[in-house]
Write a protein that holds these residues in place. Structure first.
Motif, PDB file in Angstrom:
ATOM      1  N   PHE A 117      94.564   9.825 -12.177  1.00 49.47           N
ATOM      2  CA  PHE A 117      93.858  11.069 -12.453  1.00 49.47           C
ATOM      3  C   PHE A 117      92.353  10.836 -12.452  1.00 49.47           C
ATOM      4  CE2 PHE A 117      98.022  11.099 -14.329  1.00 49.47           C
ATOM      5  CZ  PHE A 117      98.526  12.374 -14.073  1.00 49.47           C
ATOM      6  N   ASP A 118      91.612  11.877 -12.072  1.00 47.13           N
ATOM      7  CA  ASP A 118      90.147  11.788 -12.070  1.00 47.13           C
ATOM      8  C   ASP A 118      89.576  11.866 -13.480  1.00 47.13           C
ATOM      9  OD1 ASP A 118      89.935  11.734  -9.181  1.00 47.13           O
ATOM     10  OD2 ASP A 118      90.524  13.841  -9.232  1.00 47.13           O
ATOM     11  N   LEU A 119      90.349  12.420 -14.395  1.00 50.08           N
ATOM     12  CA  LEU A 119      89.933  12.496 -15.794  1.00 50.08           C
ATOM     13  C   LEU A 119      91.170  12.336 -16.662  1.00 50.08           C
ATOM     14  CD1 LEU A 119      87.919  13.180 -18.125  1.00 50.08           C
ATOM     15  CD2 LEU A 119      88.488  15.604 -17.739  1.00 50.08           C
ATOM     16  N   VAL A 120      91.093  11.425 -17.617  1.00 49.72           N
ATOM     17  CA  VAL A 120      92.141  11.285 -18.622  1.00 49.72           C
ATOM     18  C   VAL A 120      91.494  11.485 -19.988  1.00 49.72           C
ATOM     19  CG1 VAL A 120      93.870   9.779 -19.678  1.00 49.72           C
ATOM     20  CG2 VAL A 120      93.490   9.704 -17.197  1.00 49.72           C
ATOM     21  N   THR A 121      92.047  12.403 -20.778  1.00 50.64           N
ATOM     22  CA  THR A 121      91.487  12.686 -22.096  1.00 50.64           C
ATOM     23  C   THR A 121      92.538  12.451 -23.172  1.00 50.64           C
ATOM     24  OG1 THR A 121      92.106  15.040 -22.166  1.00 50.64           O
ATOM     25  CG2 THR A 121      90.039  14.476 -21.066  1.00 50.64           C
ATOM     26  N   ALA A 122      92.076  12.002 -24.319  1.00 45.96           N
ATOM     27  CA  ALA A 122      92.923  11.837 -25.501  1.00 45.96           C
ATOM     28  C   ALA A 122      92.099  12.307 -26.696  1.00 45.96           C
ATOM     29  CB  ALA A 122      93.357  10.389 -25.670  1.00 45.96           C
ATOM     30  N   SER A 123      92.439  13.473 -27.210  1.00 49.20           N
ATOM     31  CA  SER A 123      91.670  14.061 -28.308  1.00 49.20           C
ATOM     32  C   SER A 123      92.454  13.945 -29.609  1.00 49.20           C
ATOM     33  CB  SER A 123      91.362  15.535 -28.013  1.00 49.20           C
ATOM     34  OG  SER A 123      90.547  15.674 -26.867  1.00 49.20           O
ATOM     35  N   ALA A 125      94.349   2.791 -17.551  1.00 49.73           N
ATOM     36  CA  ALA A 125      94.917   2.328 -16.283  1.00 49.73           C
ATOM     37  C   ALA A 125      95.294   3.495 -15.374  1.00 49.73           C
ATOM     38  CB  ALA A 125      96.138   1.453 -16.542  1.00 49.73           C
ATOM     39  N   ALA A 126      95.441   4.693 -15.949  1.00 47.51           N
ATOM     40  CA  ALA A 126      95.794   5.873 -15.164  1.00 47.51           C
ATOM     41  C   ALA A 126      94.574   6.590 -14.594  1.00 47.51           C
ATOM     42  CB  ALA A 126      96.601   6.846 -16.016  1.00 47.51           C
ATOM     43  N   VAL A 127      93.372   6.075 -14.894  1.00 50.18           N
ATOM     44  CA  VAL A 127      92.147   6.677 -14.357  1.00 50.18           C
ATOM     45  C   VAL A 127      91.921   6.177 -12.936  1.00 50.18           C
ATOM     46  CG1 VAL A 127      89.648   6.896 -14.633  1.00 50.18           C
ATOM     47  CG2 VAL A 127      91.136   6.870 -16.655  1.00 50.18           C
ATOM     48  N   ALA A 128      91.760   7.090 -12.006  1.00 49.24           N
ATOM     49  CA  ALA A 128      91.527   6.730 -10.613  1.00 49.24           C
ATOM     50  C   ALA A 128      90.119   6.161 -10.455  1.00 49.24           C
ATOM     51  CB  ALA A 128      91.692   7.956  -9.722  1.00 49.24           C
ATOM     52  N   PRO A 129      89.881   5.313  -9.453  1.00 48.80           N
ATOM     53  CA  PRO A 129      88.515   4.852  -9.180  1.00 48.80           C
ATOM     54  C   PRO A 129      87.570   6.042  -9.037  1.00 48.80           C
ATOM     55  CG  PRO A 129      90.086   3.611  -7.858  1.00 48.80           C
ATOM     56  CD  PRO A 129      90.873   4.722  -8.524  1.00 48.80           C
ATOM     57  N   GLY A 130      86.424   5.948  -9.687  1.00 53.98           N
ATOM     58  CA  GLY A 130      85.470   7.051  -9.692  1.00 53.98           C
ATOM     59  C   GLY A 130      85.739   8.078 -10.762  1.00 53.98           C
ATOM     60  N   GLY A 131      86.809   7.895 -11.548  1.00 55.16           N
ATOM     61  CA  GLY A 131      87.186   8.859 -12.577  1.00 55.16           C
ATOM     62  C   GLY A 131      86.620   8.516 -13.941  1.00 55.16           C
ATOM     63  N   SER A 132      87.014   9.318 -14.937  1.00 57.04           N
ATOM     64  CA  SER A 132      86.485   9.176 -16.298  1.00 57.04           C
ATOM     65  C   SER A 132      87.601   9.156 -17.320  1.00 57.04           C
ATOM     66  CB  SER A 132      85.527  10.331 -16.616  1.00 57.04           C
ATOM     67  OG  SER A 132      84.404  10.324 -15.758  1.00 57.04           O
ATOM     68  N   PHE A 133      87.344   8.455 -18.412  1.00 59.81           N
ATOM     69  CA  PHE A 133      88.290   8.320 -19.520  1.00 59.81           C
ATOM     70  C   PHE A 133      87.568   8.764 -20.780  1.00 59.81           C
ATOM     71  CE2 PHE A 133      90.598   5.054 -22.385  1.00 59.81           C
ATOM     72  CZ  PHE A 133      91.557   5.989 -22.746  1.00 59.81           C
ATOM     73  N   LEU A 134      88.074   9.814 -21.431  1.00 63.13           N
ATOM     74  CA  LEU A 134      87.421  10.376 -22.609  1.00 63.13           C
ATOM     75  C   LEU A 134      88.347  10.293 -23.810  1.00 63.13           C
ATOM     76  CD1 LEU A 134      85.118  12.003 -23.981  1.00 63.13           C
ATOM     77  CD2 LEU A 134      86.304  14.082 -23.216  1.00 63.13           C
ATOM     78  N   VAL A 135      87.861   9.671 -24.886  1.00 63.97           N
ATOM     79  CA  VAL A 135      88.621   9.574 -26.131  1.00 63.97           C
ATOM     80  C   VAL A 135      87.795  10.183 -27.251  1.00 63.97           C
ATOM     81  CG1 VAL A 135      89.807   8.059 -27.757  1.00 63.97           C
ATOM     82  CG2 VAL A 135      89.683   7.425 -25.334  1.00 63.97           C
TER      83      VAL A 135
END
Length: 234
Positions: free
Chosen positions: A108-114, A133-143
């Motif tokens: 995914f291009d963005l993975v969020t965990a709120s 690990a599920a964030v695609a290259p060029g993507g973002s991970f937001l916690v």
């Protein structure tokens, strides 16, 4: 109807009980303000929202042009999220997962965990590493996560299970614990934010929340960094 048992050690039992005991909605339906701010500069693509609850963040992202998959362990929460999406005319996908057991497929291009905290046993760090690990290259991970909570609420711990303390790390502590390869990730946001809650008795309390957004380098830049770290011939 299921009843809420804060001592439940099974995640599905715990959260299904919490949602099912409310005839209406547990949450406001509005997106988390910190999420709205943290993704403002991103170009919409595919997104995964872990612990989506009744779908507030999912609907916001979908309205911004993201193709969103929302995940939760509670069937009741997911039913309400689907209902909200239908009422709003928003297209989104929802899947039930106990994240300690199963995880959505794909990148995914963005993975969020709120606010992915739980009294029930959850190896949160392991889940967040899998999320990264599920964030695609060029993507973002937001916690987004609680760091401290109002004194009126006491510690996040079950008296019956004193070992089940909910971990509330700062963004920097979480980043260090994730231990993601520095050559593949950059820190786009690392901050503490405060918000005030008004309780039923009229008193107020302050939450301190952590915001951590890590951006994964595009594939070609990852390859360049990997080449830089490779041994060079003499």
């Amino acid at each position: 109807m299921a009843s809420f048992d804060p001592t439940a050690r099974d995640a599905r039992e715990l959260w299904e009980g919490m949602y099912a005991q409310h005839h209406g909605h547990v949450w406001s339906g509005r997106p988390n303000a910190a999420l709205v701010d943290a993704v403002d500069d991103l170009t919409p693509g595919t997104a995964l929202d872990l612990g989506c609850g009744e779908g507030g963040d999912v609907l916001f992202l979908a309205r911004q042009g993201w193709t969103v998959t929302g995940v939760d362990v509670s069937d009741t929460a997911l039913a309400r999220a689907r209902e909200h999406a239908d009422e709003a005319g928003v297209r989104a996908r929802f899947e039930r997962h106990d994240l300690g057991v199963s995880f959505p497929e794909g990148a995914f291009d963005l993975v969020t965990a709120s606010f992915l905290h739980s009294y029930a046993f959850l190896d949160r760090l392991a889940v967040l590493r899998r999320a990264a690990a599920a964030v695609a290259p060029g993507g973002s991970f937001l916690v987004l996560g609680h760091v401290t909570r109002p004194e009126q609420l006491g510690p996040l711990v079950s008296e019956e299970f004193p070992d089940a303390v909910v971990d509330l790390p700062t963004p920097e502590e979480l980043r260090a614990a994730l231990d993601l390869p520095a050559q593949r990730w950059t820190v786009a946001r690392s901050a503490l934010v405060e918000r005030t809650t008004t309780f039923d008795d009229g008193s107020t309390g302050v939450w301190r929340d952590g915001v951590l957004r890590l951006d994964r380098l595009p594939r070609e830049h990852e390859d360049e960094h990997e080449d830089d770290t490779a041994p060079h011939p003499a």
